[in-house]
Design a protein around this motif. Structure first.
Motif, mmCIF file in Angstrom:
data_model
loop_
_atom_site.group_PDB
_atom_site.id
_atom_site.type_symbol
_atom_site.label_atom_id
_atom_site.label_comp_id
_atom_site.label_asym_id
_atom_site.label_seq_id
_atom_site.Cartn_x
_atom_site.Cartn_y
_atom_site.Cartn_z
ATOM 1 N N VAL A 61 -4.630 5.890 3.646
ATOM 2 C CA VAL A 61 -4.675 7.309 3.319
ATOM 3 C C VAL A 61 -4.423 7.449 1.820
ATOM 4 O O VAL A 61 -3.506 6.835 1.282
ATOM 5 N N PHE A 62 -5.232 8.274 1.155
ATOM 6 C CA PHE A 62 -5.075 8.517 -0.269
ATOM 7 C C PHE A 62 -5.194 10.004 -0.542
ATOM 8 O O PHE A 62 -6.088 10.679 -0.034
ATOM 9 N N SER A 63 -4.267 10.521 -1.339
ATOM 10 C CA SER A 63 -4.318 11.901 -1.804
ATOM 11 C C SER A 63 -4.224 11.869 -3.327
ATOM 12 O O SER A 63 -3.296 11.265 -3.867
ATOM 13 N N ALA A 64 -5.182 12.525 -3.996
ATOM 14 C CA ALA A 64 -5.188 12.510 -5.457
ATOM 15 C C ALA A 64 -4.174 13.473 -6.056
ATOM 16 O O ALA A 64 -3.639 13.235 -7.135
ATOM 17 N N SER A 65 -3.890 14.566 -5.355
ATOM 18 C CA SER A 65 -2.977 15.560 -5.915
ATOM 19 C C SER A 65 -2.078 16.138 -4.821
ATOM 20 O O SER A 65 -2.570 16.900 -3.994
ATOM 21 N N PRO A 66 -0.820 15.760 -4.792
ATOM 22 C CA PRO A 66 -0.176 14.775 -5.660
ATOM 23 C C PRO A 66 -0.645 13.369 -5.284
ATOM 24 O O PRO A 66 -1.051 13.128 -4.149
ATOM 25 N N CYS A 67 -0.563 12.457 -6.229
ATOM 26 C CA CYS A 67 -1.049 11.097 -6.014
ATOM 27 C C CYS A 67 -0.143 10.373 -5.013
ATOM 28 O O CYS A 67 1.041 10.151 -5.281
#
Length: 144
Positions: A61-67
């Protein structure tokens, strides 16, 4: 040799044996080289692999904002997460992150660690992040 000297010598001998049996943790650069040469996603602390990514039973799982990067088992019982001040880039880039991971009996958290990008794989978006002060390595992925 009097009794006091014999006790001190025996204590010194015991200490030396204990140190030799406990083994030494390799220096940070040796651990970094071992980590950088590893294949696939995973999380290691002081040279010990804590988690290895298995694409059949694990999620990324990756979220750019927040990183935030999370790599976890399907049941979420095993995972590692990096919460970073920003999205890391190319080799040599340093980013501050908080690390959280599970062990067989606990959840560990380390805050304010500086992770350096030591390797990238553009084909699958993988980044090898290494924190030399804590000797922690984490492979994370930025899906395209």
């Amino acid at each position: 040799m009097d009794m006091h000297q014999k006790v001190l010598m025996l204590a010194g001998l015991c200490a030396a044996v204990a140190l030799s049996l406990s083994g030494c943790v390799p220096d940070s650069s040796g651990l970094e080289q071992k980590f950088t040469g590893s294949d696939g996603a995973g999380f290691s602390v002081k040279g010990s692999v804590i988690h290895s990514f298995d694409p059949v039973t694990w999620q990324v799982v990756f979220s750019a904002s927040p990183c935030e990067f999370t790599v976890c088992s399907d049941s979420m019982s095993d995972y590692y997460t990096l919460r970073c001040s920003r999205v890391p880039g190319d080799v040599g880039d340093v980013v501050e992150c908080d690390a959280e991971w599970t062990t067989y009996s606990d959840i560990k958290v380390r805050k304010g660690l500086d992770f350096e990008v030591v390797r990238t794989d553009k084909a699958d978006g993988a980044l090898w992040l290494w924190c030399s002060s804590a000797r922690i390595g984490a492979v994370v992925m930025i899906p395209e």
